[in-house]
Design an enzyme around this catalytic site. Sequence first.
Site, short mmCIF file in Angstrom:
data_model
loop_
_atom_site.label_atom_id
_atom_site.label_comp_id
_atom_site.label_asym_id
_atom_site.label_seq_id
_atom_site.Cartn_x
_atom_site.Cartn_y
_atom_site.Cartn_z
N GLY A 9 0.39 -1.15 0.11
CA GLY A 9 0.00 -0.39 0.02
C GLY A 9 1.04 1.19 0.23
O GLY A 9 0.35 2.19 -0.45
N ASN A 10 2.05 1.29 1.11
CA ASN A 10 2.73 1.95 0.99
C ASN A 10 3.76 3.01 -0.63
O ASN A 10 3.99 4.23 -1.03
CB ASN A 10 4.03 2.65 1.60
CG ASN A 10 3.60 2.21 2.90
OD1 ASN A 10 3.03 2.48 3.68
ND2 ASN A 10 3.72 0.49 3.44
N LYS A 127 -10.66 -9.63 9.78
CA LYS A 127 -10.34 -8.92 8.63
C LYS A 127 -11.01 -7.35 9.27
O LYS A 127 -12.01 -7.35 7.85
CB LYS A 127 -10.20 -9.38 7.66
CG LYS A 127 -9.02 -8.56 6.89
CD LYS A 127 -7.73 -8.34 7.32
CE LYS A 127 -6.97 -6.91 6.20
NZ LYS A 127 -5.65 -7.19 6.41
N LYS A 211 -2.63 -9.98 -0.16
CA LYS A 211 -2.05 -9.91 -1.40
C LYS A 211 -0.38 -10.65 -1.54
O LYS A 211 0.02 -11.13 -2.56
CB LYS A 211 -1.98 -8.50 -2.16
CG LYS A 211 -0.89 -7.38 -0.98
CD LYS A 211 0.04 -6.97 -2.08
CE LYS A 211 1.08 -6.51 -1.32
NZ LYS A 211 1.19 -6.07 0.31
N LYS A 273 3.37 -11.81 5.17
CA LYS A 273 4.80 -11.12 4.34
C LYS A 273 5.50 -12.61 4.43
O LYS A 273 6.56 -12.42 3.01
CB LYS A 273 4.86 -9.75 4.46
CG LYS A 273 4.40 -8.56 4.32
CD LYS A 273 5.57 -7.26 4.28
CE LYS A 273 3.98 -6.29 3.94
NZ LYS A 273 3.20 -6.23 2.86
P1 ADP Z 1 2.44 -2.96 2.93
O1 ADP Z 1 1.13 -1.89 3.22
O2 ADP Z 1 3.98 -2.19 2.06
O3 ADP Z 1 1.64 -4.42 2.46
P2 ADP Z 1 2.11 -3.37 6.07
O4 ADP Z 1 2.11 -1.57 6.41
O5 ADP Z 1 1.22 -4.23 6.10
O6 ADP Z 1 3.44 -2.84 4.33
O7 ADP Z 1 3.44 -3.56 6.08
C1 ADP Z 1 5.04 -2.93 7.06
C2 ADP Z 1 5.20 -2.73 8.75
O8 ADP Z 1 5.39 -3.56 9.03
C3 ADP Z 1 6.43 -2.14 8.06
O9 ADP Z 1 5.79 -0.70 8.25
C4 ADP Z 1 6.45 -2.00 9.90
O10 ADP Z 1 5.27 -0.95 10.57
C5 ADP Z 1 5.73 -3.24 9.96
N1 ADP Z 1 6.26 -3.78 11.25
C6 ADP Z 1 5.62 -5.35 12.08
N2 ADP Z 1 6.44 -6.35 12.70
C7 ADP Z 1 7.35 -6.73 12.02
C8 ADP Z 1 9.09 -7.06 11.80
N3 ADP Z 1 9.33 -7.91 12.52
N4 ADP Z 1 9.30 -6.34 10.91
C9 ADP Z 1 9.59 -4.91 9.86
N5 ADP Z 1 8.50 -4.26 9.86
C10 ADP Z 1 7.76 -4.83 11.05
MG MG Z 2 0.72 -0.48 5.20
#
Ligand code: ADP
Ligand code: MG
Length: 314
Positions: A9-10, A127, A211, A273
Amino acid sequence: MRALIALGGNAMTSADGQATPQAQEGAIAAAMERVADLVAAGVDVVLTHGNGPQVGNLLVKNELAAHVVPPVPLDWCGAQTQATVGFTVLDTLEASLSRRGIDRRVAAVVTRTLVDLDDPGFSRPTKPVGRFLPREQAEPLIAHGETWEDRGEKGWRRVVASPQPVEVLDAPAVDALIGAGFLVVAAGGGGIPVARREDGSLHGVECVLDKDLTAALLARTVGADTLVIATDVDNAIIGYGTPDARPLGRVTTKQMRAYADEGHFASGSMGPKVEAAVRFVEAGGRRAVITSLDRITEAVTGPDGAGTVIQNQT
Ligand code: ADP
Ligand code: MG
């Protein structure tokens, strides 16, 4: 070398979380510069992307306009976001490639992902989606059959099922386009969730897909060597948010599962992830990388790579 890049999403909303069309287009354009670098480095790229913020906005419109136009189900929201994100990727990625003198066309595939109605997710939705509402406003929606939970001070929030993706049904179309030389965007938002009826026909289902989990399936189906999960952190971290925080470099699937079991990866963000990365390698994929968007070329082509690399053999 073929890489499946899953954009978080970022990559699609600006850093301050703005979701105006201009902000989304700008964020996607910036992400496509990084993807074009990877293509310029000779990597055969297949793309997928998240759609959380976009679906969130559609749900608010549904809710506010319900007395004027009929609300559309979650599978429709997914389809709509595949189209809008998809065409924005086409415009911006083709522009980035053409600035580099690369003459490649991009195609976006409306992609369905099969789910199983017996998935335990459907009997216990977990969710959260959409915005918080006061109880009085949630009640009519609950009467409509939606599941809402009391989240205390912030109010009530809708929860939906997030079942496991079983199969990317439109993978043959993705393969055909790759074979014809296209860079392909597919399975946005994890794909439009559909289930099979007893007569064999398919129909959309109200739920959300992860995703990254679908990306792991798609990466195998398109024969990618590398699955890259591009987010806003350079590495998965153990002891995240503690003084003992340590970024992970190269890790085996077994080690990664052990860290996950110890609770190092938050369930709504890094957890899926890590799960997707491990599944891809367990299913026979060469390696999976979790890293930031800015480091994807280094991660795929660099000698020592970048990010957290999940790989069993050297
Ligand atoms: P995206 O929106 O890019 O799919 P998310 O926001 O869902 O990503 O996931 C990324 C975030 O996960 C990071 O910004 C961080 O804040 C969080 N996070 C939680 N646990 C961890 C971890 N163990 N290591 C790194 N990031 C983590
Ligand atoms: Mg995010």
